[in-house]
Design a protein around this motif. Sequence first.
Motif, PDB file in Angstrom:
ATOM      1  N   LYS A 170       1.078  -0.901  -0.052  1.00 10.00           N
ATOM      2  CA  LYS A 170      -0.420   0.109  -0.061  1.00 10.00           C
ATOM      3  C   LYS A 170       1.045   1.049  -0.139  1.00 10.00           C
ATOM      4  N   ASP A 212       0.621   3.720  -2.869  1.00 10.86           N
ATOM      5  CA  ASP A 212       0.666   5.261  -2.458  1.00 10.86           C
ATOM      6  C   ASP A 212       1.340   6.476  -3.014  1.00 10.86           C
ATOM      7  N   ASN A 227      -8.417   8.179  -4.197  1.00  2.00           N
ATOM      8  CA  ASN A 227      -9.437   6.846  -4.388  1.00  2.00           C
ATOM      9  C   ASN A 227      -9.388   6.848  -6.223  1.00  2.00           C
ATOM     10  N   LYS A 279      -6.200   6.197  -7.602  1.00  5.82           N
ATOM     11  CA  LYS A 279      -6.027   4.405  -7.181  1.00  5.82           C
ATOM     12  C   LYS A 279      -6.273   3.474  -8.445  1.00  5.82           C
ATOM     13  N   ILE A 299     -13.594   1.362  -6.350  1.00  2.00           N
ATOM     14  CA  ILE A 299     -13.195   0.778  -4.632  1.00  2.00           C
ATOM     15  C   ILE A 299     -14.249   1.578  -3.876  1.00  2.00           C
ATOM     16  N   PRO A 302     -13.591   2.789  -0.545  1.00  2.00           N
ATOM     17  CA  PRO A 302     -12.607   2.698   0.742  1.00  2.00           C
ATOM     18  C   PRO A 302     -14.106   2.831   2.215  1.00  2.00           C
ATOM     19  N   PRO A 340     -13.753  -1.837   3.656  1.00  2.00           N
ATOM     20  CA  PRO A 340     -13.369  -1.274   3.065  1.00  2.00           C
ATOM     21  C   PRO A 340     -13.976  -2.478   0.856  1.00  2.00           C
ATOM     22  N   ALA A 384     -14.460  -3.367  -3.291  1.00  2.00           N
ATOM     23  CA  ALA A 384     -13.638  -3.006  -4.333  1.00  2.00           C
ATOM     24  C   ALA A 384     -14.804  -3.881  -5.578  1.00  2.00           C
ATOM     25  N   GLN A 443      -4.837  -1.174  -1.625  1.00  2.00           N
ATOM     26  CA  GLN A 443      -5.968  -0.815  -0.093  1.00  2.00           C
ATOM     27  C   GLN A 443      -5.724  -1.278   1.341  1.00  2.00           C
TER      28      GLN A 443
END
Length: 545
Positions: A108, A112, A132, A135, A156, A158, A171, A173, A202
């Motif tokens: 992650k 990020d 988000n 990503k 996603i 989150p 979370p 997805a 994530q």
Amino acid sequence: MDLLKAQLARIQQQLGGLTASQKMLAGTLVAVMVLTLMWWAKYAGEPEMEPVLNQSLAQEDIAQITTRLDSKGIHYQVSGDKIMVPADRKLEVLADLTYAHALPHDFKSGFDEMVKQMNPLDSESRDEAMYNEAKARSLAEVIRRMPGIADATVIIDPTSERRFNGDSIQPTASVSITTRQDGQAHVKQIAEAAADWVAGAQAGLLRSRVNIVIDGVPRRVRDPGDGDLPDGDSVLDTTREYDDYYRSKIAEHLGFIKGAFISVNVLVDNTTSHVQQHTIDEKKSMKTETDIETRTTETTGGQGGADAGVAPNTQLSIPSGGGGGSPGTSTTEDDKTKIAILPSYSDNDTKKPAGTATVTSAAVRVPHSYFVGIYKDLNGGKEPDEAALKQIEASEFDNIRKEVKACTNVNTDDAVVVAEYNDPYVPPAVTQQAASPVPAIVGTHAKEIAVGALAFLSLFMVSMMVRKGSPAPLPAVAAAPPEPTIHPVPSDLAGEVGEGDPLLDAMELDEDAVKTQQMLDQVEKMVSANPDSAATLVKRWLNRT
């Protein structure tokens, strides 16, 4: 070659007209040009490197990733605890590592850093939404580059919230994938790779909470450690994978048999067993004394003058001391020891996950031409008879059956069936074509050829530079014309020829051009000064011709 010699001669001639300082300048420019080309060739051939993941990697992760990159022939560099790859192949590397499950479980922080593009002037909610979305798009772009995938979309959510009643929000997805024709046979691997990729990017997202839809069909992905296979599709997929694995293994082992057909039956256990045993190991148990109890008994006898043997059933007591007339006393001690056993326990915790497979049977069909070829190789090309061919078949059947049993861990001969099928015998054609030596020469002397091309290019550029930088040659000065011969002319004068204007400076004209220009100037002046005489002169020339 002639062109090169001509260029060299021309450069030598032009360099000869330069001064010493101009020659030094030209030499300096040539050196700078060569060094520049060498610098370009060196750094242009090395692509810009970027880290696969902008985070610290463990040594086992580095070893796993580099092994995968080596197998793919992708150039990389290990810099500390990071792996650098060409920038233009970063997404390709990420897609391949994800597909092969070679990335670390938690990446992650590195992901990020890769997609962080926030504006500090925006609000926090807007930053989170933009982050988000960036990503999700980056994840989808990597999934599209996996083998056999035509398109992919990632969404996603989150949201993560812990509640006291236990109904927490985690979370989630969703991944929608469209495969190409070459990817339809690897749907399970694609689903697991996509789930690993999204869940690893994530925080707090489990693989089981990533909804995978491939070609419109939902695919469930289990979390690591889940036991039972949930449905029939998973059992069927697992069975197919094991079938393909063992069939490929046997086919690779029997690769010398062209045209062999192989089939394998696999039984998949879809239950999980967990056995815990708590036993006492007698050999390692210990004994120790915990308590000792001692008991003393004293017995006093009668007068010393009694006759011996009057009481035959009584025990003889030995006097402990004193005179002959005093009574006798005896003492008896008894010891009792208590022993405690300290047992040694042995714990055995055995877990057998679901999905293990056992090969139950296998079948191999071998072409008839294979046995005919063996006989001909052993007998100088002679055609086999039926009896000899049967012996070869029986021997080869036994060898093939043993090899199949070794590849599949099957114990009984009845579980492996080997038979033949009829096919026309085609002798192997031994044809060798002479390979062109040009690619080999180019590959062997690539550096020399590149240096030669660089030298030729430098020579051409220097030639053009010297040609432009050298002073222009002075125009050839026409030799003084001889004294004109005076011919007798008629009495009437047509005109007079005077001296022309001097040549213009810095005009490159040859001798013929100069004479022609002078003649045209003189004729122009004569016509403008006396046109009648010029016309008369022209008429006379025409009459003579």
